[in-house]
Scaffold this motif. Structure first.
Motif, PDB file in Angstrom:
ATOM      1  N   ALA A 139       0.847  -1.199   0.000  1.00  0.00           N
ATOM      2  CA  ALA A 139       0.000   0.000   0.000  1.00  0.00           C
ATOM      3  C   ALA A 139       0.879   1.244   0.000  1.00  0.00           C
ATOM      4  CB  ALA A 139      -0.930   0.008   1.209  1.00  0.00           C
ATOM      5  N   ARG A 140       0.527   2.199  -0.846  1.00  0.00           N
ATOM      6  CA  ARG A 140       1.262   3.465  -0.918  1.00  0.00           C
ATOM      7  C   ARG A 140       0.276   4.618  -0.755  1.00  0.00           C
ATOM      8  NH1 ARG A 140       3.728   4.123  -6.261  1.00  0.00           N
ATOM      9  NH2 ARG A 140       2.034   2.793  -7.038  1.00  0.00           N
ATOM     10  N   GLU A 145       1.549  14.020  -6.536  1.00  0.00           N
ATOM     11  CA  GLU A 145       2.466  13.095  -7.205  1.00  0.00           C
ATOM     12  C   GLU A 145       3.523  12.541  -6.254  1.00  0.00           C
ATOM     13  OE1 GLU A 145       1.981  12.066 -10.329  1.00  0.00           O
ATOM     14  OE2 GLU A 145       0.157  13.282 -10.157  1.00  0.00           O
ATOM     15  N   GLN A 146       3.446  12.919  -4.977  1.00  0.00           N
ATOM     16  CA  GLN A 146       4.467  12.514  -4.010  1.00  0.00           C
ATOM     17  C   GLN A 146       3.980  11.356  -3.149  1.00  0.00           C
ATOM     18  OE1 GLN A 146       5.555  15.557  -1.217  1.00  0.00           O
ATOM     19  NE2 GLN A 146       7.223  14.364  -0.301  1.00  0.00           N
ATOM     20  N   GLN A 147       4.829  10.335  -3.020  1.00  0.00           N
ATOM     21  CA  GLN A 147       4.524   9.234  -2.103  1.00  0.00           C
ATOM     22  C   GLN A 147       4.943   9.638  -0.702  1.00  0.00           C
ATOM     23  OE1 GLN A 147       5.501   5.049  -3.156  1.00  0.00           O
ATOM     24  NE2 GLN A 147       6.605   4.979  -1.214  1.00  0.00           N
ATOM     25  N   ALA A 257      -0.925   5.845   9.032  1.00  0.00           N
ATOM     26  CA  ALA A 257      -0.660   7.052   8.254  1.00  0.00           C
ATOM     27  C   ALA A 257      -1.852   7.990   8.396  1.00  0.00           C
ATOM     28  CB  ALA A 257      -0.437   6.705   6.780  1.00  0.00           C
ATOM     29  N   SER A 258      -1.590   9.250   8.746  1.00  0.00           N
ATOM     30  CA  SER A 258      -2.646  10.265   8.798  1.00  0.00           C
ATOM     31  C   SER A 258      -2.895  10.777   7.383  1.00  0.00           C
ATOM     32  CB  SER A 258      -2.239  11.416   9.711  1.00  0.00           C
ATOM     33  OG  SER A 258      -2.114  10.959  11.042  1.00  0.00           O
ATOM     34  N   ASP A 263      -5.789  12.710  -0.638  1.00  0.00           N
ATOM     35  CA  ASP A 263      -4.808  11.629  -0.590  1.00  0.00           C
ATOM     36  C   ASP A 263      -5.393  10.369  -1.221  1.00  0.00           C
ATOM     37  OD1 ASP A 263      -3.073  13.282   0.712  1.00  0.00           O
ATOM     38  OD2 ASP A 263      -3.145  12.233   2.650  1.00  0.00           O
ATOM     39  N   ARG A 264      -4.530   9.615  -1.877  1.00  0.00           N
ATOM     40  CA  ARG A 264      -4.943   8.353  -2.498  1.00  0.00           C
ATOM     41  C   ARG A 264      -4.123   7.209  -1.919  1.00  0.00           C
ATOM     42  NH1 ARG A 264      -3.109   8.710  -7.773  1.00  0.00           N
ATOM     43  NH2 ARG A 264      -1.826  10.455  -7.053  1.00  0.00           N
ATOM     44  N   ILE A 265      -4.803   6.112  -1.578  1.00  0.00           N
ATOM     45  CA  ILE A 265      -4.133   4.896  -1.128  1.00  0.00           C
ATOM     46  C   ILE A 265      -4.158   3.927  -2.292  1.00  0.00           C
ATOM     47  CG2 ILE A 265      -4.064   3.029   0.569  1.00  0.00           C
ATOM     48  CD1 ILE A 265      -6.202   5.999   1.343  1.00  0.00           C
ATOM     49  N   LEU A 266      -2.976   3.570  -2.785  1.00  0.00           N
ATOM     50  CA  LEU A 266      -2.845   2.650  -3.910  1.00  0.00           C
ATOM     51  C   LEU A 266      -2.517   1.262  -3.365  1.00  0.00           C
ATOM     52  CD1 LEU A 266      -2.727   5.411  -5.288  1.00  0.00           C
ATOM     53  CD2 LEU A 266      -0.790   4.597  -6.657  1.00  0.00           C
ATOM     54  N   VAL A 267      -3.396   0.312  -3.632  1.00  0.00           N
ATOM     55  CA  VAL A 267      -3.273  -1.036  -3.079  1.00  0.00           C
ATOM     56  C   VAL A 267      -2.984  -2.014  -4.208  1.00  0.00           C
ATOM     57  CG1 VAL A 267      -4.453  -2.863  -1.818  1.00  0.00           C
ATOM     58  CG2 VAL A 267      -4.852  -0.475  -1.197  1.00  0.00           C
ATOM     59  N   THR A 268      -1.844  -2.701  -4.118  1.00  0.00           N
ATOM     60  CA  THR A 268      -1.478  -3.714  -5.095  1.00  0.00           C
ATOM     61  C   THR A 268      -0.962  -4.954  -4.375  1.00  0.00           C
ATOM     62  OG1 THR A 268       0.736  -2.750  -5.286  1.00  0.00           O
ATOM     63  CG2 THR A 268      -0.890  -2.079  -6.937  1.00  0.00           C
ATOM     64  N   ARG A 269      -0.846  -6.044  -5.120  1.00  0.00           N
ATOM     65  CA  ARG A 269      -0.277  -7.257  -4.527  1.00  0.00           C
ATOM     66  C   ARG A 269       1.224  -7.078  -4.359  1.00  0.00           C
ATOM     67  NH1 ARG A 269      -1.482 -13.562  -5.582  1.00  0.00           N
ATOM     68  NH2 ARG A 269       0.426 -14.415  -4.698  1.00  0.00           N
ATOM     69  N   ALA A 270       1.736  -7.452  -3.193  1.00  0.00           N
ATOM     70  CA  ALA A 270       3.161  -7.331  -2.915  1.00  0.00           C
ATOM     71  C   ALA A 270       3.955  -8.342  -3.739  1.00  0.00           C
ATOM     72  CB  ALA A 270       3.431  -7.529  -1.427  1.00  0.00           C
ATOM     73  N   GLU A 271       5.226  -8.042  -3.883  1.00  0.00           N
ATOM     74  CA  GLU A 271       6.088  -8.901  -4.701  1.00  0.00           C
ATOM     75  C   GLU A 271       6.307 -10.260  -4.060  1.00  0.00           C
ATOM     76  OE1 GLU A 271      10.684  -8.857  -6.488  1.00  0.00           O
ATOM     77  OE2 GLU A 271       9.922  -7.152  -5.317  1.00  0.00           O
TER      78      GLU A 271
END
Length: 299
Positions: A139-140, A145-147, A257-258, A263-271
């Motif tokens: 999750a990021r 455009e900043q993480q 994380a506050s 804000d956007r939470i990007l959820v992907t499958r981990a490596e």
């Protein structure tokens, strides 16, 4: 028979006595006993450094978690599921298999009771076990455009409103497709492992660990037709904060994380996946029966 594993990491629960269900003396004794037993099976025992320091055990080598991942070919985790979540996320990148010994109630992923562990562990150290791979979430948190934050989760990502604020409003996309604006107390994206945790308490389905999917479940939704949904874990889920005060994102309830509006939470499958080893004959449904008190029938 000799052990299949040459170097075994020993990781314990090392919270303060006030936050631990086991007394410091009993926890220390359990670790001492397990270390002695594993050594007697022909393995070199290496303690996780914080475990050794808090338990006051100094007669074995100790390393930080990254050192254990690079050096050991098995990890023994003594504690509960919370302890396993933390160490599992960290060691997944090294492919280190993990065995869980539970000091309290039987866990979903720490499934060997402390009492009588020697009988169960002996054949496992000789190579007789069931292997179980568990996917994780990456999750990021993006602010423009900043993480601004990144975390791994073995159970779930939970976006929550503040304790004294009104409803949270989020915009949800799955695989680049707009799904809906959702108003609720929160939103959960859970792995199959996490489907028996928080997501289950809000009405989500239990998912077998072999299913390559996620559960997305609202917490107390404003619209009753807003129900849990099962998604492919090959897609990206994007959760954008639109409304609400004191909004936060929790990752396995162990990091926070506050969040701000936009804000956007990007959820992907981990490596990487977490590798669990279970006793021969283990199966997921037996764990569910024990943990959830299902009727076994025949009586």
């Amino acid at each position: 028979m000799t052990s299949k594993f040459r170097r075994v990491a020993l990781i314990g629960k090392y919270q303060s006595p006030a936050s631990s269900s086991a007394s410091p003396d009993s926890a220390r004794q359990a670790l001492q006993d397990i270390a002695s037993f594993v050594s007697s099976q022909g393995c070199e025992v290496i303690f996780e450094s914080e475990t050794a320091a808090h338990a006051g055990i100094h007669q074995y080598r100790s390393m930080d978690v990254d050192g254990l991942g690079a050096t050991c070919d098995l990890g023994l985790v003594v504690g509960g599921d919370g302890t396993m979540l933390g160490i599992g996320r960290h060691l997944a990148r090294y492919g280190t298999p993990l065995i869980g010994i539970n000091q309290g109630r039987l866990g979903f992923v720490t499934d060997i009771p402390l009492e009588g562990y020697q009988t169960v562990l002996t054949p496992m150290l000789q190579g007789e076990y069931e292997e179980d791979l568990r996917p994780m979430i990456r999750a990021r948190v993006m602010r423009g455009e900043q993480q601004v934050f990144e975390a791994l989760a073995m159970n779930d990502v939970v976006v929550n409103r503040g304790a004294t604020s009104g409803m949270l409003e989020v915009r949800v996309e799955v695989g680049g497709n707009f799904v809906a604006y959702q108003r609720a107390d929160g939103l959960i994206v859970a792995t199959p492992t996490g489907s028996t945790a928080y997501a289950l308490s809000v009405g989500g389905p239990m998912m077998h660990p072999s299913i390559p999917g996620w559960v997305m479940a609202p917490i107390a939704p404003h619209t009753l037709s807003n129900r849990p949904i099962v998604l492919s874990d090959a897609t990206e889920v994007v959760i954008e904060v639109v409304g609400g005060r004191d909004v936060s994102a929790n990752f396995d309830m162990q990091s926070l994380a506050s969040l701000l509006h936009g804000d956007r939470i990007l959820v992907t499958r981990a490596e990487h996946c977490v590798r669990f080893l279970h006793p021969k004959g283990w199966n997921y449904f037996a764990t569910l029966r024990k943990k959830l008190g299902w009727n076994e029938g025949g009586n």
